[in-house]
Structures are given as C-alpha cells and as structure tokens.
Design a protein around this motif. Structure first.
Motif: not given
Ligand SMILES: Cc1cc2nc3c(=O)[nH]c(=O)nc-3n(C[C@H](O)[C@H](O)[C@H](O)COP(=O)(O)OP(=O)(O)OC[C@H]3O[C@@H](n4cnc5c(N)ncnc54)[C@H](O)[C@@H]3O)c2cc1C
Length: 441
Positions: A14-16, A37-38, A45, A81, A319, A335-336
């Motif tokens: 995802g984002a990170g 990734d799934k 996101k 996973m 997250d 947050r992203a």
């Molecule tokens: C509509 C919306 C608007 C947002 N707006 C903002 C904003 O304006 N500013 C901001 O800072 N943040 C915003 N956010 C929050 C931001 O999207 C998250 O904080 C950020 O995406 C977190 O990044 P991450 O890498 O932790 O997780 P994610 O970006 O959610 O990525 C998680 C990844 O893990 C994968 N995954 C999940 N479970 C499994 C598994 N069991 N096995 C394999 N893969 C898996 C998913 O497919 C995904 O690709 C928003 C969120 C939403 C939903």
C-alpha cells in the motif's frame, strides 16, 4: 557485496509497503526484496473516495504490481497472508482464485529472513448492530466500486420519470438520501467528492435540479466537531464549505444501529437513508492478534522506536502498527504521511540487515508537515507546519488542494521515480481532457 541469501519480505503493497519495496528493490534487486499483496494492482488508498464517487476511473488509476516489480527490481508474490510460522520464518498465503472461482495460485509458504508487515487497516464498526450488513465501507477498490455501482442504480431508481422513461417529470420524487457516518478525513472528502459527482450528472440525464430530483448528503459525527483530530479552524472552515454546498452536517450524534432504510442514534432518533457509508474509525486486520506478538485493542502490532516488534526479525509500520510519537504523549496517527516517512526510514534501517551494508542504530522520527483535506476538485483546507518555526499555518482554496495533490505525487515519485511519474502524469492529464467528468458506466 550483499549476502545473496538474505530475504526481506514485505507484506502489503500500500501507501507504505510499495514505497519500501520499490526503494529497496532499486538498491538490492529481486533476489533480496519480495513484496506480497492480496491484490494484483495498487491504488493509493486516499484516492478511494474519488473512485466511490465515480470521479476517478480505477481502470486508469491502478498500477500493476507485476509491472512495478519489473521496473523497480523486486519480486512480487500475489496472495493474502493468513498466518506466520515464526520458528521456521515462513509466511503462509491463502490460494488466489479468479473472479470465476478458478484457482490461479495454490496456498503457499514464503520464507523470510526479515519480515515487514504493512497490511494497513480496515473499517471499525465498533460492534454497531446492522453496520456490517447495511453500510458500505471504503477499505478497498472493490468496496469503492460497489459503492459507485449502488449509487448509480439508486440514482436511476430515484430519478424522476422524465429522465427515466422520457415521460412527464415526477415532482414527487423524494430524492436520494446518502448518510456518511464519521466525519474524519475519509467522510469529509467523500461528501465533497459526491458533490462534484452530482454536478456532473447533467450529462447522464440524471440531473438533480430538474423535476425536483435531489441527492441529499448527511454527514454524521459523534464528536462535537468534524475533523476532530485536526485544528478547530480547519474543522469550522471545512464545515462551512460543505454546508454552503448543501451538505447537512450533524455533530454530537452517535449512531447506535443501522438498518436497510434508516439509522438510529443513541436517543432513538431515526435518520432515513438509501445509502449509508461507514467511515467512523479503523482497526488493523484481526489476523495480526493471532501471531503471538503484542497487539493493541485495534489489532495493531506494537513496535518500538525503530519499528521493530518483540521478534527481532519482524518489523511493522503504517496503519497496522502502533508506534509512539517521539516527543508527544500519543501514538503516530494512521496517515499516508506517516507510512511514507516510515518507508524511507526502513529503507535505510533494513538495508543494514542485509550483510555487506552499513549498520544503523537510529530511531524513527516523524516530522509533521501538517494536514490537508480535499473539499472537491478546486478546494481544500489544511494546516501546514512551518519547517523552521514549528508554527502551524492555515491554508485553503486551490493552494491547499494543489498541496494535497502533491502528497499523491510524492507517493508516485517514491514508487516510479521522476521520469515515469512525469510521463504518467502527462498521460493521465491528456486522458482526463477527453474523458467524461464522472464515470457512471
Ligand atoms: C478514502 C480515504 C481517504 C484518505 N485520505 C487520506 C489523506 O487525505 N491523507 C492521509 O494522510 N491519509 C489518508 N487516508 C489514510 C491513508 O490511506 C492510510 O493512512 C495509508 O494508506 C496507510 O498506508 P499503509 O501502507 O499502512 O496501508 P494501505 O495503504 O492500506 O495498504 C495496505 C496494503 O496491504 C494489502 N493487504 C491487506 N491485507 C493483506 C493480507 N492479509 N495479505 C496481503 N496483503 C494484504 C492491501 O491490499 C494493501 O495494498 C485515507 C484513507 C481512505 C480510506
């Protein structure tokens, strides 16, 4: 020379996670860096509310992980996973099937030397009766698409007869009631995006102003102000902007149950609704609390100042992790911006784990550059932290919106590099000029 046998496995692109895989992949190559990734393609996101409103076409926005793996030098493994064997250092993956039910990849085990968990979060219903069954969430592209399709079907059903059948207008048409529960960034941005979509409906014969047809949006928040995690001035400006454009904003209202056609609050008051979106909070996937590692009440893995869990081979960030905010009496927000900075930190820290590269013993420090919220395509509000002074500055309008877009750009730059980001941005701009403003088909 790096040790060819050391495998860094990142779960969650995802984002990170994707930024980390791309950065590490460019440094160490596909023999060292593995991304699981799934899904088979990536979307940033924070764009999901635009997919839900139909103002962003998922088929143009998503990036194939296989293509990214080839470009950035990591190995991509598709699969969800479902668990972990910490003794033998293996991640177990569920089988992957096509939409028609055909098995593409069987259940597998992926070996790691260093594991990074970055699987993000999902909606937290807080046990509210009926919410899981009747409300839509925006956790994935599939859910955002489901919302868009339901919106389309309901709009057609609620459209007055003049649009639907070419017959006389139906002044009695009650219009479409949309309720958004939770006025954090997701809820507020979705409400604003739906207003944008509503304005584009004239091109589809579903214009709200003719014959009394309307789409009413109610934003419901349990706290005493919207965007309660952000500065009060930001909340009041965002609320005024939304209200001036016709969104009904209710604060201090706690929803106690959700039914097919209405919501009820703690006092028993009913709110009729045709479509309900639940955006009232997040939690990490419950699978994380079964790994034998410390988690909090929201299933987030507890990590130290270097983003390590109690298992020295397992890191977590974004997250799905709970990390202390150095110098503050709280944890880092989901947050992203946090995930983006943690990915850069881990690129250095994990590089040190591949023998042959330098050791690092630095802690992660989050630098808060402020918060920006999009209130439609030409508007935004936000507070920016002065890098030198540490004081916060209020920004709004087009400037805030452009700065908001720069977050997405920073993500693309980290994943694709400068040349490909520029080419992609130009290509999308040209495509956008020739495409309809709202995707309804
Ligand atoms: C509509 C919306 C608007 C947002 N707006 C903002 C904003 O304006 N500013 C901001 O800072 N943040 C915003 N956010 C929050 C931001 O999207 C998250 O904080 C950020 O995406 C977190 O990044 P991450 O890498 O932790 O997780 P994610 O970006 O959610 O990525 C998680 C990844 O893990 C994968 N995954 C999940 N479970 C499994 C598994 N069991 N096995 C394999 N893969 C898996 C998913 O497919 C995904 O690709 C928003 C969120 C939403 C939903």
């Amino acid at each position: 020379m790096p040790d060819q046998s050391h495998r860094v496995v990142i779960v969650g692109g995802g984002a990170g996670g994707l930024e980390l895989a791309a950065k590490l992949g460019r440094k160490f190559g596909p023999g060292h860096v593995f991304l699981i990734d799934k899904a088979e393609s990536h979307i940033w996101k924070p764009s999901l509310h635009e997919v839900a409103a139909g103002t962003l076409d998922i088929h143009r926005e998503d990036l194939s992980y296989f293509m990214l793996a080839r470009e950035s030098g990591f190995t991509f493994i598709q699969g969800e996973m479902q668990g972990l064997d910490r003794a033998s250092r293996e991640v177990s993956l569920l089988p992957v099937s096509s939409p028609a039910g055909l098995e593409i990849f069987p259940a597998r085990h992926v070996a790691y030397d260093t594991l990074v968990v970055a699987i993000g979060s999902k909606t937290n219903f807080f046990g509210t009766p009926g919410a899981r069954e009747h409300a839509i969430t925006l956790d994935s592209t599939e859910q955002a698409e489901r919302f868009r399709q339901r919106l389309l079907s309901l709009m057609v059903r609620h459209a007055p007869a003049v649009q639907r059948d070419g017959g006389p207008g139906d002044a009695e048409s009650p219009g479409l009631e949309i309720a958004i529960v939770g006025a954090g960034a997701t809820g507020v941005e979705l409400a604003a995006e739906l207003l944008e979509a509503r304005a584009g409906l004239v091109y589809y014969g579903l214009h709200e102003q003719s014959s009394g047809y309307g789409m009413r949006i109610t934003l419901i928040e349990g706290a005493d102000r919207i965007l309660s995690a952000l500065p009060p001035k930001l909340s009041s400006t965002a609320q005024s902007l939304l209200e001036s454009r016709g969104v009904k904003v209710l604060t201090g209202v706690r929803i106690a149950s959700v039914s097919e056609d209405h919501l009820s609050d703690k006092e028993g008051k009913r709110y009729p609704t045709d479509l309900c979106v639940w955006a009232a909070g997040i939690e990490a996937p419950s699978m994380l609390s079964e790994l034998g590692l410390e988690t909090n009440r929201a299933n987030q893995l507890v990590v130290d100042s270097r983003l390590r869990t109690a298992d020295p081979c397992i890191y977590a960030f974004g997250d799905c992790a709970q990390a202390r905010w150095a110098g503050q009496d709280t944890h880092l927000p989901a947050r992203a911006q946090v995930a983006h900075q943690q990915a850069s930190f881990l690129c250095t820290a994990l590089g040190a784990r591949i023998p042959g590269t330098a050791e690092t013993n630095q802690d992660f420090e989050f630098r808060d550059y402020g918060s920006l919220v999009s209130i439609g395509h030409n508007r935004g509000v936000g507070s920016l932290m002065g890098v030198m002074s540490g004081k916060s500055w209020f920004v709004e309008g087009l400037v805030a919106r452009l700065m908001y877009m720069s977050l997405h750009l920073a993500h693309h730059l980290a994943v694709l590099g400068f040349g490909r980001t520029a080419a992609l941005a130009l290509g999308r701009l040209l495509l956008k000029r020739g495409a309809p403003r709202v995707k309804l088909h």
